[in-house]
Design a protein around this motif. Structure first.
Motif, mmCIF file in Angstrom:
data_model
loop_
_atom_site.group_PDB
_atom_site.id
_atom_site.type_symbol
_atom_site.label_atom_id
_atom_site.label_comp_id
_atom_site.label_asym_id
_atom_site.label_seq_id
_atom_site.Cartn_x
_atom_site.Cartn_y
_atom_site.Cartn_z
ATOM 1 N N SER A 35 0.837 -1.201 0.000
ATOM 2 C CA SER A 35 0.000 0.000 0.000
ATOM 3 C C SER A 35 0.870 1.248 0.000
ATOM 4 C CB SER A 35 -0.918 0.013 1.226
ATOM 5 O OG SER A 35 -0.152 0.184 2.419
ATOM 6 N N ILE A 36 0.294 2.350 -0.428
ATOM 7 C CA ILE A 36 0.995 3.635 -0.374
ATOM 8 C C ILE A 36 1.206 4.035 1.085
ATOM 9 C CG2 ILE A 36 0.884 6.073 -0.965
ATOM 10 C CD1 ILE A 36 1.374 4.228 -3.336
ATOM 11 N N GLU A 37 0.247 3.712 1.947
ATOM 12 C CA GLU A 37 0.358 4.037 3.367
ATOM 13 C C GLU A 37 1.623 3.417 3.966
ATOM 14 O OE1 GLU A 37 -2.116 3.417 7.562
ATOM 15 O OE2 GLU A 37 -2.818 2.497 5.698
ATOM 16 N N HIS A 38 1.861 2.139 3.665
ATOM 17 C CA HIS A 38 3.068 1.483 4.180
ATOM 18 C C HIS A 38 4.323 2.040 3.510
ATOM 19 C CE1 HIS A 38 0.756 -2.298 5.697
ATOM 20 N NE2 HIS A 38 0.759 -1.305 6.575
ATOM 21 N N LEU A 39 4.192 2.414 2.258
ATOM 22 C CA LEU A 39 5.346 2.956 1.536
ATOM 23 C C LEU A 39 5.821 4.262 2.178
ATOM 24 C CD1 LEU A 39 6.712 1.803 -1.028
ATOM 25 C CD2 LEU A 39 5.510 3.555 -2.337
ATOM 26 N N LYS A 40 4.877 5.006 2.758
ATOM 27 C CA LYS A 40 5.209 6.282 3.387
ATOM 28 C C LYS A 40 5.678 6.108 4.825
ATOM 29 C CE LYS A 40 2.087 9.110 0.583
ATOM 30 N NZ LYS A 40 0.919 10.048 0.600
ATOM 31 N N THR A 41 5.794 4.861 5.264
ATOM 32 C CA THR A 41 6.335 4.542 6.588
ATOM 33 C C THR A 41 7.733 3.978 6.405
ATOM 34 O OG1 THR A 41 4.121 4.013 7.409
ATOM 35 C CG2 THR A 41 5.982 3.178 8.683
ATOM 36 N N ARG A 42 8.653 4.341 7.269
ATOM 37 C CA ARG A 42 10.011 3.817 7.148
ATOM 38 C C ARG A 42 9.974 2.294 7.135
ATOM 39 N NH1 ARG A 42 15.426 5.704 10.528
ATOM 40 N NH2 ARG A 42 16.849 4.197 9.552
ATOM 41 N N THR A 43 10.514 1.718 6.071
ATOM 42 C CA THR A 43 10.377 0.283 5.810
ATOM 43 C C THR A 43 11.721 -0.302 5.403
ATOM 44 O OG1 THR A 43 8.090 0.640 5.062
ATOM 45 C CG2 THR A 43 9.139 -1.442 4.435
ATOM 46 N N ARG A 44 11.955 -1.548 5.811
ATOM 47 C CA ARG A 44 13.176 -2.265 5.419
ATOM 48 C C ARG A 44 12.801 -3.311 4.362
ATOM 49 N NH1 ARG A 44 13.765 -1.125 10.869
ATOM 50 N NH2 ARG A 44 12.632 -2.989 11.504
#
Length: 340
Positions: A251-260
């Motif tokens: 999702s775009i929402e998760h993409l906008k969260t710092r992700t590894r």
């Protein structure tokens, strides 16, 4: 000594006659040191084959050597961990607790089964080769065990790390030509990326996230790998020589969260995952593995003629590490869950 030699290790019964003969032999030899006596008594006490008939002789031997037949027995043994996870060559120390504190024979004996996977000395367990074994601590006839899971030692070599945190506005070129000789040198890499898309992220332009690809102008012929965000489902997919099946962001929402993020390449096989998307099973590309002279870009794609960058992915790149070789599942899980 005239009695018939018994092999206690192979399971023969330790009897009163055996202990009496041993005591006679010790006396004839001039006796043992106090430390040797303690070790022998502990050995007899821990013998799995001890019988009621042997107990009286053992008590008599203990009393003869200055002990007491009424010594307090061990009631329990416990270990500081029930499971250890090690890689080949790594060590970790187990602590054994013997109760009660005033038990007579608190000397701990350590063993490993099956043999060859690990060694143990004074509670320090050292992994020798991959597999699963059990380490056991025994004292006063009581024991406790720990399962040791041993993974293969890491052989992947770190070949790139991001110099500093980078704001992505027009893409970042790592300079790595990962697939330059892919047709003759089977590519084997692990790519780790820590990033966050900007609040103004817009999927309508099909932003490119991870890109090492030769643009041919044909969507049916895309040598290399690429990862783009789709405005159709807001997912970020990863494709390898024309074949997809890996979702890096759902999702775009998760993409906008710092992700590894993790991507692994092994010849024609590939897989990937992230903080929000579990690692996929290994997939296989049926496309022809050809050389890709282009460098590995993050946050942008090469134009078809190679003259410029496009499809920018705005955000922050916190870290990127590239390994030549495959990191183990344990290392990948640790990275996704905890980071570096």
């Amino acid at each position: 000594m005239s009695y018939e030699k018994q092999n206690f290790v192979d399971g023969q019964t330790l009897t009163a006659a055996h202990l009496n003969h041993m005591e006679e032999g010790i006396a004839a030899a001039g006796g043992f040191t106090a430390g040797a006596k303690e070790l022998l008594l502990t050995l007899f006490e821990n013998a799995a084959y001890k019988t009621g008939d042997a107990q009286s002789a053992l008590n008599a031997l203990r009393a003869e050597w200055g002990g007491s037949a009424q010594d307090i027995p061990v009631q329990s043994v416990s270990l500081s961990a029930a499971i250890l996870n090690l890689s080949e060559g790594e060590s970790q120390t187990l602590t054994a607790m013997v109760l009660p504190a005033n038990a007579a024979n608190k000397l701990v004996w350590w063993s490993v089964s099956p043999a060859g996977l690990a060694t143990v000395a004074g509670g320090t367990v050292t992994a020798v080769k991959a597999g699963i074994c059990t380490v056991t601590a025994t004292a006063g006839g009581k024991s406790a065990s720990c399962t040791v899971n041993i993974a293969q030692a890491e052989t992947a070599q770190l070949i790139y790390t991001l110099p500093a945190e980078t704001e992505l506005t027009s893409g970042f070129d790592t300079g790595l030509k990962l697939l330059e000789h892919a047709s003759t040198e089977s590519p084997q890499y692990t790519i780790l990326v820590d990033a966050k898309a900007g609040d103004n992220f817009d999927a309508s332009t099909w932003p490119a996230f991870l890109h090492c690809l030769t643009e041919t102008g044909s969507t049916a012929n895309l040598p290399g790998f690429n990862s783009t965000s789709s405005p159709l489902n807001n997912k970020t997919e990863f494709a390898y020589y024309n074949y997809g099946g890996v979702t890096l962001s759902d999702s775009i929402e998760h993409l906008k969260t710092r992700t590894r993020y993790v991507v692994q390449l092994d010849g024609k096989k590939y897989r990937g995952g992230s903080t929000y998307c579990p690692m996929t099973e290994w997939l296989t590309s049926n496309g022809t593995i050809t050389d890709v002279p282009q460098t590995f870009l993050i946050g942008a794609a090469q134009s078809a003629d190679g003259s410029k960058k496009q499809q920018f992915w705005p955000g922050t790149l916190y870290q990127c590490k590239v390994y030549k070789g495959l990191l183990s599942d344990n290392r990948i899980k640790a990275y996704i869950n905890k980071g570096w």
